[in-house]
Design an enzyme around this catalytic site. Sequence first.
Site, mmCIF file in Angstrom:
data_model
loop_
_atom_site.group_PDB
_atom_site.id
_atom_site.type_symbol
_atom_site.label_atom_id
_atom_site.label_comp_id
_atom_site.label_asym_id
_atom_site.label_seq_id
_atom_site.Cartn_x
_atom_site.Cartn_y
_atom_site.Cartn_z
ATOM 1 N N THR A 146 0.877 -1.186 0.000
ATOM 2 C CA THR A 146 0.000 0.000 0.000
ATOM 3 C C THR A 146 0.904 1.223 0.000
ATOM 4 O O THR A 146 1.353 1.654 -1.054
ATOM 5 C CB THR A 146 -0.949 -0.002 1.215
ATOM 6 N N LYS A 168 3.527 -6.969 4.097
ATOM 7 C CA LYS A 168 3.255 -5.567 3.746
ATOM 8 C C LYS A 168 2.914 -4.834 5.038
ATOM 9 O O LYS A 168 2.457 -5.437 6.007
ATOM 10 C CB LYS A 168 2.116 -5.440 2.751
ATOM 11 N N THR A 179 0.635 -7.615 13.082
ATOM 12 C CA THR A 179 0.407 -6.186 12.902
ATOM 13 C C THR A 179 0.505 -5.767 11.450
ATOM 14 O O THR A 179 0.847 -4.642 11.169
ATOM 15 C CB THR A 179 1.433 -5.402 13.727
ATOM 16 N N GLU A 259 6.111 4.436 7.377
ATOM 17 C CA GLU A 259 5.688 5.680 6.738
ATOM 18 C C GLU A 259 6.428 6.901 7.273
ATOM 19 O O GLU A 259 6.313 7.247 8.446
ATOM 20 C CB GLU A 259 4.193 5.894 6.967
ATOM 21 N N ASN A 378 -0.102 10.704 6.488
ATOM 22 C CA ASN A 378 -1.312 10.261 7.169
ATOM 23 C C ASN A 378 -2.386 11.335 7.276
ATOM 24 O O ASN A 378 -3.478 11.071 7.767
ATOM 25 C CB ASN A 378 -0.951 9.692 8.537
#
Lengths: 383, 383
Positions: A146, A168, A179, A259, A378
């Site tokens: 993603t 992933k 997780t 991220e 985010n």
Amino acid sequence: MSVTTPQGFRATGVTAGLKASGRPDVALVVNDGPRFDAAAVFTSNRVEAAPVTWSRHVVADGRVDAVFLNSGGANACTGHQGFQDTHRTAELVAEALGSGAGDIAICSTGLIGELLPMDKIADGVDLAVATLTDEGGPAAATAIMTTDTVPKVAQVPRDGWSVGGMAKGAGMLAPALATMLVVVTTDADVAGLDLDGVLRAATATTFDRIDSDGCMSTNDTVLLMASGAAGVTPSPDELTAAVTEVCASLARQLIADAEGAHHDIALEVRTAATEADALEVARAVARNNLFKCAVFGNDPNWGRVLAAVGTTRAAFDPHLLDVTMNGIEVCRAGGVGADRSLVDLTGREVHVVIDLHAGDASATVWTNDLTHDYVHENSAYST
Amino acid sequence: MSVTTPQGFRATGVTAGLKASGRPDVALVVNDGPRFDAAAVFTSNRVEAAPVTWSRHVVADGRVDAVFLNSGGANACTGHQGFQDTHRTAELVAEALGSGAGDIAICSTGLIGELLPMDKIADGVDLAVATLTDEGGPAAATAIMTTDTVPKVAQVPRDGWSVGGMAKGAGMLAPALATMLVVVTTDADVAGLDLDGVLRAATATTFDRIDSDGCMSTNDTVLLMASGAAGVTPSPDELTAAVTEVCASLARQLIADAEGAHHDIALEVRTAATEADALEVARAVARNNLFKCAVFGNDPNWGRVLAAVGTTRAAFDPHLLDVTMNGIEVCRAGGVGADRSLVDLTGREVHVVIDLHAGDASATVWTNDLTHDYVHENSAYST
């Protein structure tokens, strides 16, 4: 080679059109046997996605023939329709493979709260089944990405058998077992072995000890499938060690690609009264935004470490705490230690050692720093 | 007029040179009586600063003559020397006021892990005592600021008596009672009243229900002092209401000035089985970085709300959860509700209502969004 390193597995990654970007978004991993043993751990989030609910039931009898995974949509918080969609996907895969829907695990990842476009999923099933190969592991690993920037794969060859895996996950990483989406395969013959116990032992010290942002996902799944194709039965310890090695590699790759992260931070708590205490302390620090911002700023702000430690119930005397950052003991006996300006935090990896002086247990949790890029990614993910 | 609104108090704010910026950094609030009743709540962080340890002892007998506060240094994690410095500061203030050191509360705020420059503190004590006035409340409120952009003051006049207050705090705000430095004064005669109970009731629904960044400070203190100068004794309920009003105003001001925040977010949990459940759910959402980033991006990402709710132990059925954001019910019965694009998050205030459908209890927690500016401020604070 990822999940197709072990014998007896075929895989693929294809583009079904779920992602606006046009990148691959559907993966399929098929176990061709002769055995079909499986175990899984799932998110402990009580708001669990439809594919998690479904796959719990699938794996309950210890048999999984194939796992179908899609990115581009989490199918979480989608009500009864969402569950029916997952069920239907399993039926489509089962029909195409000549299997039973009850032996098809499903994993989904992407935005929460939107139904999947089932026409595209159906096309994806057909395309995936048509392109399965025993070299499809890397393609599968790519199709489940993603916000990941790189695919995560691992393989551990042993004498006559092997373990492979893919993962992933780049955000919503927090310990509650499982997780992220992870598929681990082995061609070992695990007849008579406690596969569930093997997987839980492996995840407890790997995926359960990374905590990127403290946010627990609705979709996390770690699935272990064993084909028995190698015809070799390792000892439980040998199998656990190999599965753990694959999980550790994948977990480390997840942290390295989290991220917006600029630092990977190992929080090692030592001299704790119990391992549970060590874990509680490490996680409290891993979730402290002020500490994580300081590391982003290359600032050895050890006071924020102590402030986080102080929120736990672990056994310790505040006046005995030591904190070492990248080799420099900046906090000694709960007070000022070596000159903080000696600490060099410019590298990607940061190693923080916290000594509680309360026993001889220890634990390490990996986390990331909190950065502008994390906030940016985010704040703009769904819009 | 802040803490000097009630009769019987003098205050001041001066520059002792603790801050590199040259801004005011020392405040003193003196109770001139005739009564000297006091109560306080402190951080529950087990790593507590020297002034917290000191002030706990001071307030234990219910009497406080004055409180000396400094910004520019938290005197936390400073070992025995730090405690001796706090003790010495109280002695200096007591000598100058003709009081006893055991009746002088001390509060400090600023960077953790550095000793205070005691020569400057001594100068600050002299300057503060020399400039005390019954109109010094606003100056005191200014002198305790750290990363605050505005001073926070409040006053509630009643018939013949009043309550006033000041607060500082712009980060490290998290509920554990007393999440910042706050001084509240009243000229009510509280003889025979349970002042500690009044303060705990007031903070439980105000300061204990704001959570800017989930980080609990080492120095948090809320001190209530009563002079009796008005000669009026309100009922316990009247006093609690007035003190709560001041605390609520100050708490709201703290959230409005939280470090780097672009939104103030009210998380209202309704139809919970218990108030504790409602609070647990509200706090879980308040600490979810992904949700807080989404709000920064004006993104009504309700899936992240549900993912946070799912991590709690509160009583609820995931298939009954409703979420309303700024009046739009974006999640209904655990699934997709009204069109998320109808939600307007461009204003400063965001109101999220979470219905658990498990009872009739409710609670509201205020928090902030997670922004680039928060990361920037907290990655550059100590360097």
